[in-house]
Design an enzyme around this catalytic site. Sequence first.
Site, mmCIF file in Angstrom:
data_model
loop_
_atom_site.group_PDB
_atom_site.id
_atom_site.type_symbol
_atom_site.label_atom_id
_atom_site.label_comp_id
_atom_site.label_asym_id
_atom_site.label_seq_id
_atom_site.Cartn_x
_atom_site.Cartn_y
_atom_site.Cartn_z
ATOM 1 N N PRO A 240 0.830 -1.212 0.000
ATOM 2 C CA PRO A 240 0.000 0.000 0.000
ATOM 3 C C PRO A 240 0.862 1.258 0.000
ATOM 4 O O PRO A 240 2.062 1.211 0.292
ATOM 5 C CB PRO A 240 -0.813 -0.130 1.305
ATOM 6 C CG PRO A 240 -0.706 -1.566 1.693
ATOM 7 C CD PRO A 240 0.610 -2.041 1.187
ATOM 8 N N LYS A 245 8.336 1.573 0.437
ATOM 9 C CA LYS A 245 8.953 0.887 -0.704
ATOM 10 C C LYS A 245 10.110 1.706 -1.266
ATOM 11 O O LYS A 245 11.200 1.184 -1.501
ATOM 12 C CB LYS A 245 7.893 0.635 -1.785
ATOM 13 C CG LYS A 245 6.730 -0.234 -1.319
ATOM 14 C CD LYS A 245 5.750 -0.511 -2.437
ATOM 15 C CE LYS A 245 5.011 0.755 -2.857
ATOM 16 N NZ LYS A 245 4.137 1.274 -1.789
ATOM 17 N N GLU A 463 -22.660 10.331 19.891
ATOM 18 C CA GLU A 463 -21.369 9.754 20.269
ATOM 19 C C GLU A 463 -21.487 8.920 21.539
ATOM 20 O O GLU A 463 -20.794 7.902 21.689
ATOM 21 C CB GLU A 463 -20.327 10.863 20.440
ATOM 22 C CG GLU A 463 -20.077 11.707 19.196
ATOM 23 C CD GLU A 463 -19.663 10.874 17.999
ATOM 24 O OE1 GLU A 463 -19.064 9.794 18.191
ATOM 25 O OE2 GLU A 463 -19.959 11.281 16.860
#
Length: 706
Positions: A240, A245, A463
């Site tokens: 991802p 990388k 909430e």
Amino acid sequence: MAKNSLKPSNPYNSEPETPQPRPKLPMIYYVVVIALLIGLQLAFFWSGSSREIPYSTFRTFITENKVESVRIAPEKIYVTLKPGVDSGLPKQEEGNDTTRKLLPGAKTPENEVTVNPVRDESLTALLETHGVRYEGSPGTTWISELIQWVLPFALLFGLYFFIFRRMGAGGPGAQFMNIGKNKAALYENLDEHTRITFKDVAGLDEAKAEVMEVVDFLKDPKKYTRLGGKLPKGVLLVGPPGTGKTLLAKAVAGEADVPFFSISGSDFVEMFVGVGAARVRDLFRQAKEKAPCIIFIDEIDAVGRSRGKGAMMGGNDERENTLNQLLVEMDGFATDKGVILMAATNRPDVLDPALLRPGRFDRQIMVDKPDLKGRMDTFRVHTKNMSLSPDVNLKALASQTPGFAGAEIANAANEAALLASRRNKESIEMKDFEDAIERVVAGLEKKNKVINPKEKRIVAYHEAGHAIVSWMMPENDPVQKISIVPRGMSALGYTMNIPLEDRYLMTKRELFARICGLLGGRIAEESVFGEISTGAQNDLEKITGIAYNMVMVYGMSDKIGNLSYYESNNPYYGAPGVEKKFGGETARLIDEEVKAIVESAADTVRTMLKEHRSKLEALARELLTKEMLQYCQIEEILGKRPGGQEEDSGEVDCSKKSAENGMVAHEPETTADAESTEKVGLSATELAELEAAAERLRQSRNVSDN
């Protein structure tokens, strides 16, 4: 992800001191010079285009005493008329002095005319009779004619040659002349203080080990070839976005004692046909000259997409030519040893199968998001140059950032440093890191956003409903924080659940509990106010996705059975996709099963909120007063979590100091019971509720069957 950077070396420079480059003139200077030369050439043409009258008119002017002087040349007779004499020719447009100075032949004076000469032996006698002053002018030689015509073109070609020499030396326009050459940067003999090494890469132990083996192969090939092994030709880094990388490739460049070429996949693609293939050939030509070496292509999906997909009808896709050349260079007739190709992509599903086969990319290394230990190591790398307060707990930070990639952890650490600097602190405290993580997850806090009391009350109960359902169902992750402070683009509040450990599997019961937790806000609004609002839009999207995945992907429906409509070749890497492989009756059945799951969860939540109505009111009132509640404050209102494990293991610090700082230090263990994903402690009440929900689900299925 790290502060170090790579600097391309110049392998062609053997001098101890780098000579200063010659100053490059802007391209506009060359354009001006070319324009001046063209103007001079036009002047030569215009110089001979004077006003011309017939020879008979010329003799008439002489006899009428209108001529002042005459200059006789072999090719023309130049006549100057007396002032006020009308030549009978049309008036010229007035020019300015600048025009006449730059282009003297552009405008001839009104009293000057020319005549084409004829053989007339009586002309001189006629001029003497009327007292006209005359003189002869030698004709132009072939040399002067040659100079007049050749010199401007010689100047133009000389300037053209000079400019293109400058282009070849890297001057203006060099990019156009070198369009077929590759744009790869060469890293060689990097400085010890600026290069990135494998020590700067954290959280990627498996991927790092694979890549380190390739580097070791280049350093000591006999260690591997003595048993008949061969040098791998290609290594593909897959993962991802933000997982490291490119950073891993930079570490390879810093660690390898061989030349390292770095280029982006988009650098091969240009508007001109054939440029991409030419650049591939040039890149591998240079690499073979410096073998053994490594070539790194970042975002290779820009050039390595499957052939035949996305090509324009009736035309040849330039990307296909580039890809074909890349395939030939990697494993064709003319391949040489010693060149390893590394590439990175987050879209492996779109790459051409011929590119992925062994012999081209022998190894595909998965660079995934780090686990708990990897996140802790990543925090350690990105905070090693920061001034940290003694209360900073990297393990607690790692536990609060599940699913974070390396780039997100680096961003959170940097945000914490900026927050501490903004608060004029001498060191970065745990509170700064927690605020930074919250900022990355939920967005920027909008303290100045005014919400009317009615909407604020709705948000508080919404909430609180999320928190109570998540708290009372032990299959859900513990509630770390509740806030009704607006954040980000549209969030008016949020409930933060932090998992105690990294999870890779989820049971049907856990997915059902997650749906219940997401429904808590909508059902709380319905129970308290008797109506619902648009605030649950994001919750409903997640609920729908989970329910459809349970039925269509994970085979968690008795009516659908152990079937999966999962599509692996989805357009977005890492996201489950669904391909329609069923008829209308199956689609209707899927919709009914999804609706049954969601309705069963809604009934469970209604029962739970009705039972804990007093706690819902108390939690909402506390939220309206303080706007933000931490774990310990929630625990004071709701009590201990049923079946919770974090309190028993001492992983939550609810001391007075921790409560004052508004932070909770979770330090979850890295190991878990092998059966923890299947066996979850349930109270008698919760078990009865889940059994009742299952019974209602079975009844609804029987009704639909009938």
